[in-house]
Scaffold this active site. Structure first.
Site, PDB file in Angstrom:
ATOM      1  N   GLU A  12      45.226  27.873  45.068  1.00 25.01           N
ATOM      2  CA  GLU A  12      46.166  28.152  45.971  1.00 25.01           C
ATOM      3  C   GLU A  12      45.517  28.484  47.276  1.00 25.01           C
ATOM      4  OE1 GLU A  12      45.648  31.469  46.988  1.00 25.01           O
ATOM      5  OE2 GLU A  12      44.498  31.700  45.192  1.00 25.01           O
ATOM      6  N   GLU A  17      41.351  29.480  45.886  1.00 24.29           N
ATOM      7  CA  GLU A  17      41.414  28.046  45.850  1.00 24.29           C
ATOM      8  C   GLU A  17      41.318  27.464  44.634  1.00 24.29           C
ATOM      9  OE1 GLU A  17      37.914  27.076  48.324  1.00 24.29           O
ATOM     10  OE2 GLU A  17      38.423  28.462  50.057  1.00 24.29           O
TER      11      GLU A  17
END
Length: 346
Positions: A174, A317
């Site tokens: 994310e 991430e």
């Protein structure tokens, strides 16, 4: 509209026979039994999800959900909200940390705009934009029912597409300023804990900043008063588009037989939402690392999962999920190539 009871009934039961065959193979290769520890448990788990003892993970994909959160208007993050779009552009060029890490393990990266403030029309970003960020959860629900359902459906569809394209492993990631606040809020309600118990510094908050963040999260919970027994209610009121879409990816992985790796705290909260909505999805989750966020351990424990990597990572991430892939590759190599005790006459 998703009927979660019906969706739960559609998720295939785990294949315990495939898992048993995998365990037999692991017990009979010429090394001390269970000497790869939790990595062996993950291989058994994967076989149960993928429904085969032929564990092939060579084609894998990281799905990164990028979204912004209206609660950043309350100053809960040390980083300005427009950084999400900047980092998304950086990732689209495959120059971010997780892209560099993914290259080392031959993992494809799909970056999805699920709801950033700035709508970027650039190559390398999949446009599945629900809205220009969520509403401010400290003032009312972060998402409408329709928006939350749309985001979950996007995640399910992404997992379905990955399965149809032959991916045998999905990692989740994310990107979005403010999403440790939304995750802490959701986790606090679902686990029946206080905001102070479940809230960390995110990216570099001072003591004063952390206290303010806790106060804003507490206000969001009080204003919305979500039902702890209704995970969808909690998710739409306090979550973000990234969490909702990742929740859908976990549901889709279970539905279509593809194991999905949890990344860090935010990803684990999405996984918890998925399991609360559809308990049958629980066996399709793979843990990766223990995030430095204080609530991470409690969320994984609630899921019954043991993190494999303890490295104090909190980059996001999907970096923790990608880090696990290299370890899985080594475990699969031993599983596939190691001679057995029978081969050496024992």
């Amino acid at each position: 509209m998703i009927d979660f009871t019906e969706l739960n009934a559609r998720i295939p039961a785990p294949d315990d026979e495939a898992a048993a065959r995998t365990q037999v193979r692991l017990n009979n290769i010429a090394k001390p039994v269970a000497s790869l520890g939790e990595l062996e448990s993950l291989l058994v788990r994967i076989s149960r999800i993928a429904r085969t003892d032929d564990i092939a993970l060579a084609k894998r994909q990281l799905i990164v959900l990028a979204a912004d959160n209206g609660v950043t208007a309350q100053g809960v993050a040390a980083t300005p909200a427009d950084i999400t779009a900047v980092m998304a552009s950086f990732m689209a060029e495959r120059r971010s940390s997780v892209c560099i890490m993914a290259d080392t393990v031959a993992c494809d990266v799909a970056l999805v705009d699920i709801g950033m403030f700035r709508h970027l029309d650039v190559p390398g970003i999949v446009d599945l934009h629900v809205a220009d960020g969520t509403a401010d959860m400290s003032q009312g629900p972060a998402m409408s029912r329709e928006q939350a359902l749309q985001a979950i459906e996007v995640g399910i569809d992404l997992a379905h597409q990955a399965a149809e394209q032959g991916y045998r492993l999905i990692a989740t990631g994310e990107m979005g300023i403010g999403n440790t606040s939304t995750s802490s809020a959701v986790a606090a309600v679902l686990l029946g804990r206080t905001a102070s118990d479940m809230t960390g510094r995110g990216v570099g908050l001072t003591d004063e900043g952390l206290a303010h963040k806790v106060a804003v999260i507490s206000q969001a919970i009080e204003v919305n008063h979500p039902d702890p027994a209704d995970a969808f209610d909690v998710l739409r009121m306090l979550g973000g588009f990234d969490i909702a879409a990742m929740c859908g990816v976990f549901l889709g992985g279970a539905l279509y037989g593809v194991p999905v790796i949890i990344d860090g705290f935010i990803s684990s909260v999405a996984a918890l939402c998925a399991v609360r909505l559809c308990p049958a999805a629980s066996y399709a989750l793979l843990p990766s690392h223990l995030s430095a966020e204080p609530a991470a351990c409690a969320v994984l424990a609630e899921l019954g999962l043991e993190p494999i990597i303890h490295a104090g990572m909190h980059l996001g991430e999907g970096t923790g999920a990608v880090a696990l892939i290299g370890l899985l590759d080594q475990a699969v190599a031993v599983y596939d190539k190691m001679i057995t005790y029978a081969d050496i006459g024992m």
